[in-house]
Structure formats: structure tokens, C-alpha cells
Design a protein around this motif. Structure first.
Motif, PDB file in Angstrom:
ATOM      1  N   THR A 202       0.762 -31.632 -44.575  1.00  0.00           N
ATOM      2  CA  THR A 202      -0.356 -30.940 -45.283  1.00  0.00           C
ATOM      3  C   THR A 202      -0.021 -29.979 -46.133  1.00  0.00           C
ATOM      4  OG1 THR A 202      -0.621 -29.137 -43.770  1.00  0.00           O
ATOM      5  CG2 THR A 202      -1.397 -31.196 -43.011  1.00  0.00           C
ATOM      6  N   ASP A 203      -1.170 -29.606 -46.936  1.00  0.00           N
ATOM      7  CA  ASP A 203      -0.976 -28.551 -48.143  1.00  0.00           C
ATOM      8  C   ASP A 203      -1.485 -27.112 -47.574  1.00  0.00           C
ATOM      9  OD1 ASP A 203       0.046 -30.420 -49.862  1.00  0.00           O
ATOM     10  OD2 ASP A 203      -2.029 -30.864 -50.501  1.00  0.00           O
ATOM     11  N   LEU A 204      -1.701 -27.200 -46.242  1.00  0.00           N
ATOM     12  CA  LEU A 204      -2.099 -25.682 -45.684  1.00  0.00           C
ATOM     13  C   LEU A 204      -1.094 -24.709 -45.614  1.00  0.00           C
ATOM     14  CD1 LEU A 204      -3.823 -27.219 -42.482  1.00  0.00           C
ATOM     15  CD2 LEU A 204      -4.808 -26.312 -44.887  1.00  0.00           C
ATOM     16  N   ILE A 205       0.138 -25.072 -45.652  1.00  0.00           N
ATOM     17  CA  ILE A 205       1.409 -24.020 -45.829  1.00  0.00           C
ATOM     18  C   ILE A 205       1.890 -24.135 -47.253  1.00  0.00           C
ATOM     19  CG2 ILE A 205       3.564 -23.368 -44.969  1.00  0.00           C
ATOM     20  CD1 ILE A 205       2.486 -24.067 -42.276  1.00  0.00           C
ATOM     21  N   SER A 206       1.994 -23.186 -48.144  1.00  0.00           N
ATOM     22  CA  SER A 206       2.265 -23.537 -49.425  1.00  0.00           C
ATOM     23  C   SER A 206       3.912 -22.721 -49.583  1.00  0.00           C
ATOM     24  CB  SER A 206       1.476 -22.681 -50.312  1.00  0.00           C
ATOM     25  OG  SER A 206       1.461 -21.130 -50.193  1.00  0.00           O
ATOM     26  N   ALA A 207       4.249 -22.067 -48.511  1.00  0.00           N
ATOM     27  CA  ALA A 207       5.531 -21.329 -48.605  1.00  0.00           C
ATOM     28  C   ALA A 207       6.603 -22.665 -48.515  1.00  0.00           C
ATOM     29  CB  ALA A 207       6.011 -20.611 -47.323  1.00  0.00           C
ATOM     30  N   PRO A 208       7.908 -22.311 -49.108  1.00  0.00           N
ATOM     31  CA  PRO A 208       8.872 -23.288 -49.131  1.00  0.00           C
ATOM     32  C   PRO A 208       9.395 -23.462 -47.555  1.00  0.00           C
ATOM     33  CG  PRO A 208       9.326 -21.863 -50.720  1.00  0.00           C
ATOM     34  CD  PRO A 208       8.074 -21.215 -49.931  1.00  0.00           C
ATOM     35  N   HIS A 209       9.733 -24.694 -47.288  1.00  0.00           N
ATOM     36  CA  HIS A 209      10.121 -25.015 -45.917  1.00  0.00           C
ATOM     37  C   HIS A 209      11.200 -24.189 -45.329  1.00  0.00           C
ATOM     38  CE1 HIS A 209      11.026 -27.677 -42.487  1.00  0.00           C
ATOM     39  NE2 HIS A 209      12.469 -27.773 -42.933  1.00  0.00           N
ATOM     40  N   ALA A 210      12.028 -23.927 -46.287  1.00  0.00           N
ATOM     41  CA  ALA A 210      13.113 -22.985 -45.862  1.00  0.00           C
ATOM     42  C   ALA A 210      12.587 -21.710 -45.266  1.00  0.00           C
ATOM     43  CB  ALA A 210      14.223 -22.822 -46.937  1.00  0.00           C
ATOM     44  N   LEU A 211      11.714 -21.243 -45.889  1.00  0.00           N
ATOM     45  CA  LEU A 211      11.078 -19.787 -45.326  1.00  0.00           C
ATOM     46  C   LEU A 211      10.309 -19.970 -44.010  1.00  0.00           C
ATOM     47  CD1 LEU A 211       9.361 -18.068 -48.540  1.00  0.00           C
ATOM     48  CD2 LEU A 211      11.467 -17.616 -47.344  1.00  0.00           C
ATOM     49  N   VAL A 212       9.658 -21.320 -44.050  1.00  0.00           N
ATOM     50  CA  VAL A 212       8.987 -21.573 -42.819  1.00  0.00           C
ATOM     51  C   VAL A 212       9.859 -21.651 -41.601  1.00  0.00           C
ATOM     52  CG1 VAL A 212       7.382 -23.378 -41.650  1.00  0.00           C
ATOM     53  CG2 VAL A 212       7.039 -22.631 -43.913  1.00  0.00           C
ATOM     54  N   TYR A 213      10.976 -22.400 -41.778  1.00  0.00           N
ATOM     55  CA  TYR A 213      12.046 -22.434 -40.929  1.00  0.00           C
ATOM     56  C   TYR A 213      12.500 -21.230 -40.518  1.00  0.00           C
ATOM     57  CZ  TYR A 213      16.359 -24.780 -39.059  1.00  0.00           C
ATOM     58  OH  TYR A 213      17.464 -24.867 -38.210  1.00  0.00           O
ATOM     59  N   PHE A 214      12.998 -20.312 -41.469  1.00  0.00           N
ATOM     60  CA  PHE A 214      13.462 -18.864 -41.178  1.00  0.00           C
ATOM     61  C   PHE A 214      12.624 -17.993 -40.312  1.00  0.00           C
ATOM     62  CE2 PHE A 214      15.250 -14.868 -43.079  1.00  0.00           C
ATOM     63  CZ  PHE A 214      16.369 -14.722 -42.100  1.00  0.00           C
ATOM     64  N   ALA A 215      11.377 -18.133 -40.879  1.00  0.00           N
ATOM     65  CA  ALA A 215      10.331 -17.527 -40.094  1.00  0.00           C
ATOM     66  C   ALA A 215      10.090 -17.647 -38.736  1.00  0.00           C
ATOM     67  CB  ALA A 215       8.832 -17.386 -40.956  1.00  0.00           C
ATOM     68  N   ILE A 216      10.205 -19.195 -38.361  1.00  0.00           N
ATOM     69  CA  ILE A 216      10.414 -19.572 -36.732  1.00  0.00           C
ATOM     70  C   ILE A 216      11.411 -19.198 -36.099  1.00  0.00           C
ATOM     71  CG2 ILE A 216      10.192 -21.707 -35.638  1.00  0.00           C
ATOM     72  CD1 ILE A 216       8.371 -23.004 -37.549  1.00  0.00           C
ATOM     73  N   CYS A 217      12.682 -19.137 -36.685  1.00  0.00           N
ATOM     74  CA  CYS A 217      13.980 -18.751 -36.166  1.00  0.00           C
ATOM     75  C   CYS A 217      13.679 -17.251 -35.723  1.00  0.00           C
ATOM     76  CB  CYS A 217      15.110 -18.883 -37.329  1.00  0.00           C
ATOM     77  SG  CYS A 217      15.540 -20.516 -37.367  1.00  0.00           S
ATOM     78  N   ILE A 218      13.178 -16.617 -36.900  1.00  0.00           N
ATOM     79  CA  ILE A 218      13.189 -14.952 -36.390  1.00  0.00           C
ATOM     80  C   ILE A 218      12.077 -14.977 -35.173  1.00  0.00           C
ATOM     81  CG2 ILE A 218      12.238 -12.828 -37.455  1.00  0.00           C
ATOM     82  CD1 ILE A 218      13.308 -13.730 -40.077  1.00  0.00           C
ATOM     83  N   PHE A 219      10.941 -15.714 -35.091  1.00  0.00           N
ATOM     84  CA  PHE A 219      10.024 -15.395 -34.009  1.00  0.00           C
ATOM     85  C   PHE A 219      10.787 -15.767 -32.734  1.00  0.00           C
ATOM     86  CE2 PHE A 219       7.193 -17.750 -31.214  1.00  0.00           C
ATOM     87  CZ  PHE A 219       6.270 -16.871 -30.992  1.00  0.00           C
TER      88      PHE A 219
END
Length: 279
Positions: A202-219
Motif C-alpha cells: 500500500t501507499d499508507l507508509i511513505s517511509a523507505p523500506h529500510a527505515l521501516v525495517y530498522f524501526a521494527i528492529c529497534i522496537f
């Protein structure tokens, strides 16, 4: 931190190779879990039933791959085709259970080392969830629910394999079903799977995939360390309680009990009044 440097760091995290160091962390944590699940008799059990003990640990280590393969109609034993991973898992199992003076288990339980291994395990978990979602996306491009299911199994397959893993040791616990009492790892894996699906489809998340992946790792890493060091085991629980109260009958049950109690109290008062009149 500079945004470009932060994005570069995120890109480096997505490119981390899991073998061998993160695989070692995963195997160690799984073997520790299996040993602690056996309890105080783990050492005696490993001497008396080494094969059952080995099968139990391998089921825990490769649980995500086995279960997701079964659901996708792939060979369940295909996860064992990588000889390097199998040998690594076997070596870790041997060190945890059979090292002289139990030194392997004691070192793995040493808190500073365990914290590092647990953090690496969470990064490994996120990688598996992402790979599971990506794998299903190639087979079923519009199967969003399937992507989340497989991602969840990849992330916490050992939780869903618990009954079979215990059964391989001769212990039957039918109530230990992950659906009945899902742990934090399962809930977080579902949430991460949803985010990866939203990010890729979807287009609901505009951030780059790498940032999403990194944020989930931090979580994942943050709450795992909070669990080990601070005793915060399930941050989802307050939201679950609120959701259940609003949407799953909690409010109406409380209202029904309140009204029922009021009517019961009124009926008791009326009976006492009638009794006093007759007396």
C-alpha cells in the motif's frame, strides 16, 4: 543524527548477514528455552534421552520454517537442506547440554552475554518476518492475510510448535496452545507482519523500506531488553484490555452485573419489608 547517515545505517541493518553470528544467537536462545522448559531435570533427561532432547531442540530452532512450509504446501523438511545451518544448530545443542562441567550453559546464561544474544535474536526475528512476508508476496500477491500468518510463524514458530516440541520429550500439554495465550513475541510478530504488508502493498507508509525495517528492529530489541532487565513483559496488554472492554463485551458484561446487583439488592429490600409487616 544526520538523516542521510541514519538512512545509511538503516540500509546496513537490512543487509546484515544472519549466518553465522545471528544464527548462533538464535540457536543458543532456543536451546536455553528448551532446557529451561524441561526444568531442573534437564541434565538427567539429556543423558537418558539424548535423541528426544535433540529432536526437541531442532523442532524449536527450525519451527518457523517447518510450520510455514506445511501451510504453503512446501516440503517441511526443506529447512534441513542447509547443511551448514544444521551443523551449527547441532553444535550449539551439544555445547548447551554436554559441555564439561556444564560450562556452555552457564556461559550462555551469564546476563551480559544473554542480553547481547537476545538482542541479536530479535534482529534475526525481524529478518525472518520480513523474509516470510516477501516469500508469500511472490506466491500470493494479493494474499495479505497469508503474508501476515506466515510472517508470524516465521517470527515465533517455536511458540506454535510448543505442543509438538514437548510431545517429543514425552510431555503432553494440550492447553499450551499459542492461540489461547499468545505471548509478546507472537503479538509483535503479527504487528510487524502487518507493517511489512502495508509497507510493500500500500501507499499508507511513505517511509523507505529500510527505515521501516530498522524501526521494527529497534522496537523488538527495546522491548526484549526491557523484559530481561526491567520485567516489562507485555506492553500490548493495556491496549488489549481496552479493546476487549469496548468491542468484546467487557462494558456490557460490567453493566449487566451492575444492573443485576441493583435488582438483587432491591428484591432483598422488598422481602425484608414484607417480613417486617407480617411480623
Amino acid at each position: 543524527m544526520d538523516p542521510e547517515a541514519f538512512l545509511e545505517l538503516a540500509n546496513q541493518v537490512t543487509k546484515l548477514k544472519m549466518f553465522p553470528y545471528f544464527d548462533i544467537a538464535h540457536c543458543v536462545i532456543c536451546c536455553l528455552y528448551a532446557r529451561e522448559d524441561i526444568g531442573t531435570g534437564a541434565s538427567q533427561f539429556s543423558r537418558k534421552h539424548p535423541f528426544a532432547n535433540y529432536v526437541s531442540c531442532m523442532l524449536t530452532i527450525f519451527a518457523g520454517g517447518i510450520l510455514s512450509s506445511l501451510l504453503l504446501g512446501e516440503a517441511a523438511l526443506g529447512v534441513l537442506k542447509n547443511n551448514q545451518q544444521l551443523m551449527l544448530a547441532s553444535a550449539v545443542w551439544y555445547v548447551i547440554y554436554y559441555s564439561p562441567f556444564d560450562i556452555g550453559y552457564k556461559v550462555a546464561k551469564f546476563l551480559p552475554l544473554k542480553v547481547v544474544l537476545a538482542a541479536m535474536k530479535e534482529v534475526y526475528r525481524v529478518k525472518k518476518i520480513n523474509d516470510g512476508v516477501a516469500h508469500v508476496a511472490k506466491i500470493y500477491p494479493n494474499g495479505y492475510v497469508i503474508m501476515v500468518i506466515v510472517g508470524t510463524l516465521k517470527g515465533n514458530g517455536s511458540g506454535f510448535m510448543k505442543i509438538l516440541e514437548r510431545l517429543s520429550r514425552g510431555v503432553w500439554t494440550p492447553t499450551a496452545v499459542e492461540f489461547m495465550q499468545p505471548g509478546f513475541a507472537t503479538k509483535a510478530s503479527v504487528a510487524a507482519g502487518l507493517l511489512f504488508v502495508l509497507d510493500s502493498k500500500t501507499d499508507l507508509i511513505s517511509a523507505p523500506h529500510a527505515l521501516v525495517y530498522f524501526a521494527i528492529c529497534i522496537f523488538f530489541v527495546y522491548f526484549k531488553l526491557s523484559s530481561l532487565l526491567l520485567g516489562i513483559h507485555d506492553p500490548f496488554l493495556p491496549f488489549e484490555n481496552l479493546f476487549c472492554a469496548i468491542f468484546l463485551g467487557g462494558v456490557w458484561d460490567s453493566l449487566s452485573r451492575t444492573l443485576g446487583g441493583s435488582k438483587g439488592g432491591q428484591a432483598g429490600t422488598d422481602k425484608q419489608g414484607d417480613a417486617s409487616k407480617n411480623g
